[in-house]
Design a protein around this motif. Structure first.
Motif, short mmCIF file in Angstrom:
data_model
loop_
_atom_site.label_atom_id
_atom_site.label_comp_id
_atom_site.label_asym_id
_atom_site.label_seq_id
_atom_site.Cartn_x
_atom_site.Cartn_y
_atom_site.Cartn_z
N SER A 126 0.81 -1.23 0.00
CA SER A 126 0.00 0.00 0.00
C SER A 126 0.84 1.27 0.00
CB SER A 126 -0.93 -0.01 1.21
OG SER A 126 -0.19 -0.06 2.42
N VAL A 127 2.12 1.17 -0.31
CA VAL A 127 2.97 2.35 -0.33
C VAL A 127 2.60 3.23 -1.53
CG1 VAL A 127 5.33 3.20 -0.58
CG2 VAL A 127 4.85 1.25 0.92
N LYS A 128 2.37 4.51 -1.29
CA LYS A 128 2.04 5.47 -2.33
C LYS A 128 3.14 6.50 -2.45
CE LYS A 128 -2.96 4.98 -1.84
NZ LYS A 128 -4.25 5.69 -1.57
N LEU A 129 3.76 6.56 -3.62
CA LEU A 129 4.86 7.49 -3.84
C LEU A 129 4.30 8.84 -4.30
CD1 LEU A 129 7.29 5.07 -5.68
CD2 LEU A 129 7.39 5.78 -3.30
N PRO A 130 4.96 9.92 -3.99
CA PRO A 130 4.45 11.25 -4.37
C PRO A 130 4.61 11.48 -5.88
CG PRO A 130 6.59 11.44 -3.33
CD PRO A 130 6.21 10.00 -3.19
N HIS A 131 3.58 12.02 -6.52
CA HIS A 131 3.65 12.34 -7.95
C HIS A 131 2.49 13.27 -8.30
CE1 HIS A 131 0.17 9.83 -9.01
NE2 HIS A 131 0.66 8.97 -8.11
N LYS A 132 2.55 13.85 -9.49
CA LYS A 132 1.50 14.69 -10.04
C LYS A 132 1.17 14.22 -11.46
CE LYS A 132 2.73 18.80 -7.35
NZ LYS A 132 3.12 20.23 -7.40
N LEU A 133 1.04 12.89 -11.57
CA LEU A 133 0.82 12.30 -12.89
C LEU A 133 -0.55 12.67 -13.45
CD1 LEU A 133 2.21 10.48 -14.95
CD2 LEU A 133 1.13 8.51 -13.86
#
Length: 756
Positions: free
Chosen positions: A125-132
């Motif tokens: 459930s790890v969510k990496l930071p992005h602005k995709l």
């Protein structure tokens, strides 16, 4: 989870984060490139320049975004720092995953084990930071803006091209274009048609590109006094130049097609001079462009639908649109009673159709047009531009709107059982027998209701077949079920059907039957006028109104056919009673009678062959062929030679290249001029391809080419002349093959053996 597995998952998280950020930067770069391409598309730039600007903008955006995100500086330590900051379950101990157990204290090892367990739970459930998503939205919005902008820019290309005609002309001549030696100055004024809206312009270039129907006027001044000045056009028309008060020469001509021209004059010494060839390229006035955006070509509506159709159309033209309307045709009725009514409908918005590009709307009310259920509406949009004197007209494809008729019903009255009275086909007697036997075999595996239904269907097929054969006997109406014959058995004697239904004349008891008929009391109360023997009219008449006499067959065939129909009655009866087993004997008997009828109705014709004429014995085997003549037909396959002067000029140029001497004699000059006339006729269709060669040929014939450039000019002219000549069909010829020395010796040996 072990420490090794944790380090591997950290590496995967780092790669995933880098891939997401690279994709985000690429989307932003593509968005920047699309916007740059759309903005540059409005300017007059070549296609390569547009791609170069868009690529540079996109690359710059990608580099800037990559530096901002630090894509090339992402490490596992950065991922661990992010995990410690955003997931407190790890208790800021994720950095222990990268350290070996030998360098850790007991407390650190316990903390590492605890953190590994938590990381194993958290990893999926790890969510990496992005602005995709934001980058994807920016890209989609940029693409939409770019396509809309380029669409509007494309509509103005024709007008921009027409507007650049004057600017291209005012830039002067091309680097290769020079004024003829004897012409001091030239002023060319072209006046486009008034409906184009392009103003009158004056240029100094001889190669022109003007709208269709432009009126061009040349004012030419020579360096010395000349005579017989004229202008020669590609249509072989020569127009003499008129002298003005200022001593210049003038000519005026209107152009509706692309052409080229040449100026000719005579010097004071009497020599005739020709200028180079120049082109006048015309821009065709294109018809209006009409698009219907919101409707399908075929539309079907019901009465419950909204019977109003909103039509939205986009109209554009290279100069101006004067009028546009809708031609609607209402079709009412069907078959031979169909009626058509045509109407011209105006658009609701705008009130007046005028402009270069506009949108027009119209709400078509089907009820006001008088459409009833089952009717259809055909319509198309037609537009006219402002071309004079005859405007260009364009129209769309025809659109169809059908209003469904849900009230149509098919009513049929069946005096018999509830079966289909109009089958697509009828079965033969053999097919009914096959289906009956198949039904008996499947009787144990199907229900009684299905068995009875299929038996009833076979009975109906038997009825259709009986009625079809009854047409040949003149039976126009179906009567009741005929007499039933007893079932055949092995003990009983088989009944002769022809005796029962036929008319036999050669029996011994025939006279008794006739006497009984005569002596039988009549039940009618009127007189027939005597018996058949005393009636003189009956011997010379043929009764058609009797059911027994209306037949196409002889009496014996008719009797068998009537017997077959009677047997079909019995077969149908047992099928109606759901007893196919008792119906089969009658079916086989009917099939046998039908086969006999088909054999009796055949007509046999004696075969005849070719009967040759008799031979004369005195000339047989003499070998005399004096009276035989061969039929010969003479046909000339020679075709008229195409482009004879071009062929001759090509041969002369080939000779010049082989000898290395370019010498133009008066005879060769005359041949070149005639070849130029033939080449000018070809250059009318493709002026850009052959005009340069035509100019070189003219300069070569006038000895105006420098000796160092003559060889290259001759090669260029020769290549163009060979392109004009059509390909010749290959003529049949014998192929010579080289013979091997061993094969030749073998053949000689064989010849020597033959001589021995």
């Amino acid at each position: 989870m072990s420490a090794k597995e944790a380090r591997y998952h950290l590496l995967r998280l780092k790669r995933k984060y880098r891939m997401i950020r690279v994709t985000e930067a690429l989307l932003l770069a593509l968005a920047e490139g699309l916007i740059t391409y759309a903005v540059a598309y409005w300017f007059v730039l070549p296609l390569s320049g547009l791609w170069l600007l868009a690529g540079a903008a996109g690359l710059s955006c990608f580099i800037v975004r990559s530096v901002q995100l630090g894509l090339w500086q992402i490490s596992e330590a950065g991922v661990i720092h992010y995990m410690n900051q955003h997931y407190p379950q790890l208790e800021e101990s994720a950095d222990l995953f990268l350290r070996e157990d030998e360098g850790l204290t007991s407390l650190q090892q316990l903390q590492k084990i605890k953190s590994l367990r938590q990381f194993e739970i958290l990893y999926p459930s790890v969510k990496l930071p992005h602005k995709l998503l934001q980058a994807l939205g920016v890209f989609a919005l940029s693409a939409l803006i770019a396509f809309v902008s380029m669409g509007f820019a494309g509509k103005h290309k024709i007008s921009r091209e027409a507007a650049t005609v004057t600017r291209n002309a005012q830039t002067g001549t091309s680097p290769e274009e020079v004024l003829p030696a004897a012409i001091r100055s030239a002023a060319i004024t072209f006046t486009p048609p008034s409906y184009t809206g392009i103003p009158k312009q004056t240029v100094k270039t001889f190669n022109l590109r003007v709208p269709e129907g432009t009126n061009i006027q040349w004012n030419i001044a020579f360096t010395e006094k000349v005579t017989d000045a004229k202008m020669i056009f590609s249509t072989h028309d020569s127009v003499k130049l008129a002298t003005t008060a200022s001593g210049e020469y003038s000519i005026q001509k209107q152009f509706t097609e692309t052409a080229f021209y040449q100026i000719a004059w005579r010097n004071a010494d009497g020599s005739v001079k020709y200028s180079d060839y120049f082109t006048v390229e015309t821009i065709r006035d294109q018809p209006p462009v009409i698009t219907v955006e919101n409707l399908d070509q075929f539309i079907t509506l019901s009465l419950t639908d909204k019977l109003k159709v909103n039509l939205q159309s986009t109209l554009s033209d290279d100069y101006h649109i004067n009028d546009a309307y809708i031609i609607a045709t209402v079709s009412k009725g069907s078959g031979e009673s169909v009626k058509f009514r045509e109407e011209k409908l105006r658009f609701d918005k705008p009130d007046k159709i005028s402009g270069k590009s506009l949108r027009a709307n119209r709400t078509i009310d089907l009820v006001k047009l008088g459409l009833d259920p089952g009717d259809e509406l055909y319509f198309y949009v037609e537009a006219l531009d402002n071309k004079a004197p005859q405007p260009n007209k364009a129209r769309t494809e025809t659109f169809f709107i059908a209003l469904q008729d849900t009230t149509q019903q098919t009513t049929s009255i069946d005096p018999g059982l509830g079966v289909d009275l109009m089958p697509d086909y009828f079965r033969s007697q053999r097919q009914i027998i096959i289906d009956s036997e198949k039904l008996l075999k499947e009787k144990k595996n199907i229900t009684k209701e299905v068995f009875n239904s299929r038996s009833n269907e076979l009975a109906y097929d038997q009825k259709v077949l009986r009625l079809r054969y009854g047409e040949f006997l003149g039976e126009e109406f179906e009567s009741g079920i005929g007499p039933q014959a007893a079932l055949p058995s092995d003990d009983d004697h088989e009944e002769d059907v022809t005796k029962k239904y036929g008319h036999v004349h050669d029996t011994e008891n025939e006279h008794n039957l006739v006497e009984e008929k005569k002596s039988a009391p009549t039940q009618d109360h009127h007189d027939h006028g005597g018996d058949d023997k005393d009636d003189p009219v009956k011997a010379y008449t043929h009764a058609h109104d009797s059911e027994d006499e209306a037949t196409f067959f002889a009496q014996s065939i008719r009797s068998k056919l009537k017997a077959a129909i009677t047997v079909m009655w019995d077969a149908e009866l047992h099928l109606r009673l759901y007893d196919p087993e008792k119906s089969l004997p009658y079916q086989y008997k009917a099939l046998k009678l039908l086969k006999e009828i088909s054999q009796d109705s055949r007509i046999y014709v004696h075969r005849t062959g070719f009967d040759p004429p008799p031979l004369k014995e005195e000339k047989r085997l003499t070998g005399d062929l004096t009276e035989l003549k061969n039929a010969t037909a003479e046909k000339s396959t020679s075709k008229p030679e195409t482009y004879p002067h071009i062929r001759k000029a090509a041969a002369l140029l080939e000779h010049m290249l082989q000898t290395g001497k370019v010498v133009v004699t008066p005879d060769i000059k005359n041949d070149f001029l005639k070849a130029g006339q033939e080449l000018s006729a070809v250059a009318i269709a493709q002026p850009g391809r052959y005009l340069k060669s035509l100019s070189l040929l003219k300069r070569l014939s006038e000895n105006e080419i420098e000796p160092a450039q003559q060889s290259a000019a001759v090669e260029a002219i020769r290549a163009s002349l060979w392109q004009v000549l059509p390909k010749e069909a290959a003529s049949p010829q014998s192929h010579t093959r080289s013979v091997h020395a061993l094969d030749e010796r073998f053949l000689k040996s064989m010849e020597a053996l033959k001589q021995k």
